[in-house]
Design a protein around this motif. Sequence first.
Motif, PDB file in Angstrom:
ATOM      1  N   LEU A 267      40.852  26.667  42.746  1.00 29.82           N
ATOM      2  CA  LEU A 267      40.357  26.522  41.651  1.00 29.82           C
ATOM      3  C   LEU A 267      41.559  26.861  40.465  1.00 29.82           C
ATOM      4  N   PHE A 268      41.666  25.982  39.544  1.00 34.70           N
ATOM      5  CA  PHE A 268      42.695  26.505  38.453  1.00 34.70           C
ATOM      6  C   PHE A 268      42.028  26.715  37.157  1.00 34.70           C
ATOM      7  N   SER A 269      42.155  27.732  36.480  1.00 30.66           N
ATOM      8  CA  SER A 269      41.153  27.969  35.442  1.00 30.66           C
ATOM      9  C   SER A 269      42.094  28.215  34.004  1.00 30.66           C
ATOM     10  N   SER A 270      41.817  27.526  32.878  1.00 28.85           N
ATOM     11  CA  SER A 270      42.436  27.979  31.514  1.00 28.85           C
ATOM     12  C   SER A 270      41.452  28.222  30.622  1.00 28.85           C
ATOM     13  N   MET A 271      40.172  28.843  31.186  1.00 28.48           N
ATOM     14  CA  MET A 271      39.254  29.399  30.413  1.00 28.48           C
ATOM     15  C   MET A 271      39.853  30.733  30.068  1.00 28.48           C
ATOM     16  N   PRO A 272      39.409  31.565  28.580  1.00 27.92           N
ATOM     17  CA  PRO A 272      39.907  32.763  28.656  1.00 27.92           C
ATOM     18  C   PRO A 272      39.714  33.794  29.638  1.00 27.92           C
ATOM     19  N   LEU A 273      40.759  34.591  29.890  1.00 30.24           N
ATOM     20  CA  LEU A 273      40.688  35.478  31.013  1.00 30.24           C
ATOM     21  C   LEU A 273      39.569  36.408  31.108  1.00 30.24           C
ATOM     22  N   THR A 274      39.082  36.770  29.816  1.00 35.05           N
ATOM     23  CA  THR A 274      37.972  37.700  29.637  1.00 35.05           C
ATOM     24  C   THR A 274      36.738  36.964  29.865  1.00 35.05           C
ATOM     25  N   THR A 275      36.548  35.866  29.636  1.00 39.09           N
ATOM     26  CA  THR A 275      35.371  34.885  30.128  1.00 39.09           C
ATOM     27  C   THR A 275      35.368  34.586  31.401  1.00 39.09           C
ATOM     28  N   LEU A 276      36.497  34.604  32.039  1.00 39.66           N
ATOM     29  CA  LEU A 276      36.501  34.302  33.292  1.00 39.66           C
ATOM     30  C   LEU A 276      36.056  35.483  34.214  1.00 39.66           C
ATOM     31  N   ILE A 277      36.445  36.577  33.872  1.00 37.56           N
ATOM     32  CA  ILE A 277      36.044  38.114  34.342  1.00 37.56           C
ATOM     33  C   ILE A 277      34.588  38.162  34.302  1.00 37.56           C
ATOM     34  N   ALA A 278      34.127  37.730  33.138  1.00 36.46           N
ATOM     35  CA  ALA A 278      32.532  37.950  32.883  1.00 36.46           C
ATOM     36  C   ALA A 278      31.673  36.875  33.572  1.00 36.46           C
ATOM     37  N   SER A 279      32.563  35.774  34.042  1.00 33.98           N
ATOM     38  CA  SER A 279      31.628  34.866  34.880  1.00 33.98           C
ATOM     39  C   SER A 279      31.589  34.819  36.290  1.00 33.98           C
ATOM     40  N   LEU A 280      32.399  36.005  36.688  1.00 35.73           N
ATOM     41  CA  LEU A 280      32.425  36.301  38.395  1.00 35.73           C
ATOM     42  C   LEU A 280      31.198  36.785  38.710  1.00 35.73           C
ATOM     43  N   SER A 281      30.754  36.235  39.989  1.00 35.96           N
ATOM     44  CA  SER A 281      29.535  36.798  40.416  1.00 35.96           C
ATOM     45  C   SER A 281      29.715  36.757  42.062  1.00 35.96           C
ATOM     46  N   PRO A 282      29.533  38.173  42.495  1.00 36.24           N
ATOM     47  CA  PRO A 282      29.125  39.259  42.144  1.00 36.24           C
ATOM     48  C   PRO A 282      30.217  39.836  40.819  1.00 36.24           C
ATOM     49  N   LYS A 283      29.684  40.677  40.099  1.00 41.26           N
ATOM     50  CA  LYS A 283      30.515  41.173  38.973  1.00 41.26           C
ATOM     51  C   LYS A 283      31.655  42.023  39.480  1.00 41.26           C
ATOM     52  N   PRO A 284      32.590  42.306  38.806  1.00 43.04           N
ATOM     53  CA  PRO A 284      33.865  42.909  39.232  1.00 43.04           C
ATOM     54  C   PRO A 284      33.563  44.364  38.976  1.00 43.04           C
ATOM     55  N   PRO A 285      34.466  45.352  39.541  1.00 39.94           N
ATOM     56  CA  PRO A 285      33.904  47.030  39.153  1.00 39.94           C
ATOM     57  C   PRO A 285      33.984  47.278  37.654  1.00 39.94           C
ATOM     58  N   LYS A 286      33.316  48.252  37.423  1.00 37.60           N
ATOM     59  CA  LYS A 286      33.206  48.591  35.961  1.00 37.60           C
ATOM     60  C   LYS A 286      34.432  49.019  35.435  1.00 37.60           C
ATOM     61  N   ARG A 287      35.671  49.357  35.863  1.00 36.71           N
ATOM     62  CA  ARG A 287      36.884  49.532  35.089  1.00 36.71           C
ATOM     63  C   ARG A 287      37.330  48.103  34.632  1.00 36.71           C
ATOM     64  N   VAL A 288      37.150  47.108  35.659  1.00 38.07           N
ATOM     65  CA  VAL A 288      37.718  45.924  35.231  1.00 38.07           C
ATOM     66  C   VAL A 288      36.967  45.328  33.869  1.00 38.07           C
ATOM     67  N   LEU A 289      35.616  45.296  34.052  1.00 40.19           N
ATOM     68  CA  LEU A 289      34.801  44.938  32.902  1.00 40.19           C
ATOM     69  C   LEU A 289      35.107  45.581  31.590  1.00 40.19           C
ATOM     70  N   GLN A 290      35.312  46.954  31.661  1.00 38.13           N
ATOM     71  CA  GLN A 290      35.751  47.535  30.575  1.00 38.13           C
ATOM     72  C   GLN A 290      37.097  47.100  29.863  1.00 38.13           C
ATOM     73  N   ALA A 291      37.923  46.766  30.641  1.00 40.15           N
ATOM     74  CA  ALA A 291      39.296  46.170  30.359  1.00 40.15           C
ATOM     75  C   ALA A 291      39.108  44.791  29.706  1.00 40.15           C
ATOM     76  N   ALA A 292      38.113  43.888  30.208  1.00 37.21           N
ATOM     77  CA  ALA A 292      37.752  42.748  29.711  1.00 37.21           C
ATOM     78  C   ALA A 292      37.283  42.808  28.300  1.00 37.21           C
ATOM     79  N   LYS A 293      36.436  43.830  28.063  1.00 36.02           N
ATOM     80  CA  LYS A 293      35.760  44.104  26.634  1.00 36.02           C
ATOM     81  C   LYS A 293      36.873  44.600  25.925  1.00 36.02           C
TER      82      LYS A 293
END
Length: 430
Positions: A267-293
């Motif tokens: 997978l090659f992704s040019s979507m916004p990095l924050t959107t990429l993180i939010a799209s992951l399933s299972p969700k990333p750890p809390k600290r990663v989600l906080q950084a994305a926000k």
Amino acid sequence: MKSEQIVIIGGGPSGLGCADRLVQIQKKLAPFTIRVIDKNDRVGGLARTYTYKNLFFDIGPHRFYTKNNEVFRLWKRILGAKFFRVKRFTRIFYKNQFFMYPLSLSDMIRKLGFVELVRCFGWYIVAQVALRKTTPKTFEEWIVKSFGKRLYEIFFKTYTEKIWGIPCSQISAKWAAQRIKNLNIPELIQTLIFRRPPKAKSLVDYFYYPSRGSGFLYEEWAKQLKRRSVKITLNSKVVALYHTQGKITEIEYTYRGTRTRVAVDYLFSSMPLTTLIASLSPKPPKRVLQAAKALYYRDHITVSLCVRGRSPFPDQWIYVHSPDVLMARVSNYENFKKTHSKDNATHAIAVEYFVFSRDALWKMSDFQLIEFAKKELLTMNIMNNDDIVDGFVIRETESYPVYYVDHEKEFLILKGYVEKFYNLQSMGRG
């Protein structure tokens, strides 16, 4: 042998460039299929072009210039004779006057006045003495140290804050050093007095442009890639990236209300990095989600106008430094052409606003935005409202990452997490 599936999220310059390179090396590797998925109705990303009333409108002007021969050969391979050289003419609008850009010494003396120029030079000398041992942390500190306080106030502060929506004292100095590389007072003096070619890449005298707008290059590129069996799916928004044991296994996207899952080997992704993180399933750890926000983007509005009569101004675009209007830039696509239309033609004019989607400007209706742009053009005395006969609006979310001070801390957390997926490569501006 099973054919592996490579998926590319985003059909802009990065996504199509990735697909093109994969096509070139395809014979050297195991068999694979290439699929490009894009949320828009056409390829090109932020550089796509819309046709309206037989006029071509970019989402803001996108000129083409490079010192890289490989990149230039690529552009010529795609468009051939439909890609031509244009002499640049741009100005800065400040205090109801138009300043040549790149700057002209005689023009600055005439419009700023000799006394103001002496003040600018005096503030530059002060900065060189008082700040010589300091290390700038913010955009404001970097510019003041490099150019002096007065030039910062005239040619940097208002425009930069329009673009980013935060004070210059909150923007990272690293962005200034990257964006304004090789531009400084000694360089400007050489350009102004000795007319030496500027080193700063933003000051080129010529650029290249496709015959039917910047997006024409990407549309032609996509056609060529399709002939090489690359699948391009438009109007499709990625909503989930499924992963297990450090590998992206599937992506899910919506198309006309229907959800589709596609297996992924790479997978090659040019979507916004924050959107990429939010799209992951299972969700990333809390600290990663906080950084994305914590990381965020600037949104963009293009008010595209059809203007009749004579071409309203000779510039390809004008940088609007005036605090009296909210627009940041206004473009005239008539002046991107190799040959010009007759005086009674209709011209494509684009007014750009940089906003956040929470702002009142973003929430205006298309009609309100068109009327607002008309009033601002009237304030600038560029054209009469009667000249504007039609228009439309394009809104673009997550257009530009905001480089606020210390944003790198949060970015590195996301970067470190994404790098754990061995079959995922993030790319592009986002």
